[in-house]
Design a protein around this motif. Sequence first.
Motif, PDB file in Angstrom:
ATOM      1  N   PHE A   7       0.830  -1.206   0.000  1.00  0.00           N
ATOM      2  CA  PHE A   7       0.000   0.000   0.000  1.00  0.00           C
ATOM      3  C   PHE A   7       0.859   1.248   0.000  1.00  0.00           C
ATOM      4  O   PHE A   7       0.610   2.185  -0.762  1.00  0.00           O
ATOM      5  CB  PHE A   7      -0.941   0.010   1.213  1.00  0.00           C
ATOM      6  CG  PHE A   7      -1.562   1.356   1.459  1.00  0.00           C
ATOM      7  CD1 PHE A   7      -2.537   1.853   0.608  1.00  0.00           C
ATOM      8  CD2 PHE A   7      -1.158   2.154   2.528  1.00  0.00           C
ATOM      9  CE1 PHE A   7      -3.109   3.110   0.817  1.00  0.00           C
ATOM     10  CE2 PHE A   7      -1.714   3.402   2.747  1.00  0.00           C
ATOM     11  CZ  PHE A   7      -2.697   3.882   1.888  1.00  0.00           C
ATOM     12  N   LEU A  10       2.345   1.849  -3.436  1.00  0.00           N
ATOM     13  CA  LEU A  10       1.331   2.391  -4.350  1.00  0.00           C
ATOM     14  C   LEU A  10       1.035   3.851  -4.022  1.00  0.00           C
ATOM     15  O   LEU A  10       0.852   4.678  -4.925  1.00  0.00           O
ATOM     16  CB  LEU A  10       0.045   1.569  -4.273  1.00  0.00           C
ATOM     17  CG  LEU A  10       0.082   0.175  -4.881  1.00  0.00           C
ATOM     18  CD1 LEU A  10      -1.210  -0.583  -4.561  1.00  0.00           C
ATOM     19  CD2 LEU A  10       0.309   0.242  -6.383  1.00  0.00           C
ATOM     20  N   LEU A  11       0.974   4.165  -2.735  1.00  0.00           N
ATOM     21  CA  LEU A  11       0.710   5.540  -2.322  1.00  0.00           C
ATOM     22  C   LEU A  11       1.863   6.451  -2.738  1.00  0.00           C
ATOM     23  O   LEU A  11       1.639   7.570  -3.203  1.00  0.00           O
ATOM     24  CB  LEU A  11       0.471   5.605  -0.811  1.00  0.00           C
ATOM     25  CG  LEU A  11      -0.062   6.916  -0.261  1.00  0.00           C
ATOM     26  CD1 LEU A  11      -1.403   7.279  -0.893  1.00  0.00           C
ATOM     27  CD2 LEU A  11      -0.200   6.837   1.254  1.00  0.00           C
ATOM     28  N   GLN A  14       1.540   7.211  -6.217  1.00  0.00           N
ATOM     29  CA  GLN A  14       0.452   8.160  -6.463  1.00  0.00           C
ATOM     30  C   GLN A  14       0.944   9.604  -6.380  1.00  0.00           C
ATOM     31  O   GLN A  14       0.369  10.485  -7.015  1.00  0.00           O
ATOM     32  CB  GLN A  14      -0.716   7.906  -5.498  1.00  0.00           C
ATOM     33  CG  GLN A  14      -1.995   8.608  -5.884  1.00  0.00           C
ATOM     34  CD  GLN A  14      -2.543   8.146  -7.226  1.00  0.00           C
ATOM     35  OE1 GLN A  14      -2.328   7.009  -7.652  1.00  0.00           O
ATOM     36  NE2 GLN A  14      -3.263   9.027  -7.898  1.00  0.00           N
ATOM     37  N   GLN A 101      -6.670   4.272  -9.895  1.00  0.00           N
ATOM     38  CA  GLN A 101      -5.486   4.239  -9.031  1.00  0.00           C
ATOM     39  C   GLN A 101      -5.888   4.378  -7.561  1.00  0.00           C
ATOM     40  O   GLN A 101      -5.356   3.678  -6.694  1.00  0.00           O
ATOM     41  CB  GLN A 101      -4.509   5.351  -9.422  1.00  0.00           C
ATOM     42  CG  GLN A 101      -3.867   5.131 -10.766  1.00  0.00           C
ATOM     43  CD  GLN A 101      -3.230   6.387 -11.342  1.00  0.00           C
ATOM     44  OE1 GLN A 101      -3.487   7.509 -10.903  1.00  0.00           O
ATOM     45  NE2 GLN A 101      -2.392   6.197 -12.350  1.00  0.00           N
ATOM     46  N   LEU A 105      -5.569   1.789  -4.449  1.00  0.00           N
ATOM     47  CA  LEU A 105      -4.985   2.163  -3.161  1.00  0.00           C
ATOM     48  C   LEU A 105      -5.884   1.711  -2.010  1.00  0.00           C
ATOM     49  O   LEU A 105      -5.396   1.128  -1.031  1.00  0.00           O
ATOM     50  CB  LEU A 105      -4.790   3.678  -3.074  1.00  0.00           C
ATOM     51  CG  LEU A 105      -3.561   4.246  -3.732  1.00  0.00           C
ATOM     52  CD1 LEU A 105      -3.678   5.761  -3.856  1.00  0.00           C
ATOM     53  CD2 LEU A 105      -2.324   3.877  -2.933  1.00  0.00           C
ATOM     54  N   VAL A 121      -7.349   7.253   2.446  1.00  0.00           N
ATOM     55  CA  VAL A 121      -7.719   7.163   1.031  1.00  0.00           C
ATOM     56  C   VAL A 121      -9.206   7.464   0.813  1.00  0.00           C
ATOM     57  O   VAL A 121      -9.607   7.878  -0.281  1.00  0.00           O
ATOM     58  CB  VAL A 121      -7.336   5.776   0.476  1.00  0.00           C
ATOM     59  CG1 VAL A 121      -7.860   5.569  -0.927  1.00  0.00           C
ATOM     60  CG2 VAL A 121      -5.828   5.605   0.504  1.00  0.00           C
TER      61      VAL A 121
END
Length: 178
Positions: A7, A10-11, A14, A101, A105, A121
Motif C-alpha cells: 500500500f 502504491l501511495l 500516487q 489508481q 490504493l 484514502v
Amino acid sequence: MTEHTKFHQLLHDQISNEFYASQQYIAVATYFDNHDMPQLAKLFYRQAVEERNHAMMIVQYFLDRDMEVEIPGIPAPNNRFEDYRAPIDLALAQEKTVTQQVVDLAKSARDTGDYLGEQFVQWFLKEQVEEVATMTTLQTIAERCNGNLFDLENFVEREFNGEKTSDATAPPAAGGNI
C-alpha cells in the motif's frame, strides 16, 4: 519509522501520478489560454493546483506516519491537441485513470489491514467521484455546443468558475494548500 507495505509503495507512486496530473492540467490550461478561451484556462489552472495539493497531501501523510518520502520525477505532459475537445477528452480519461489508481490504493490498504491508510484514502475516493462527474459534464457540454465556444465558455464560467468552498474533511497538504 513505520514499516513500508505494498500500500505504501502504491501511495508513493500516487505522488508521481498527482504531480503528472497537475502538469498535464497546466498544459491543457495553456492550450486554452493560447486559443483565447480564458474560462477553460482558468478551470484547468485551478485543477492543476488541486492536483498538486493532492500530491502534497500524500507527502504530509507520509511525514505524519514518520515514513521517508522521496519526490519522484514525472513524464512530460501532452502539449498538442487537435481541437478544443481533445484536452477535455484527455482530462476525463485522466480522471478515470486516477480514480482506478485510488480504488487500487483503497483495496491495497484494506487487503494489508492498514486501517489508517484506508481511512486516509477515503477522502480521495470521494474527490474522484466529483472529478469524474465534472469532466463528464464538461465533455457533454463541449459536444453539445457543436463548436460554439462562446456557449462553452459561458457554461464553464457559470457552472465551474465560481467561488469554490474548501473541504474541511480534506487531509492537510505538506506546506499548506496553494
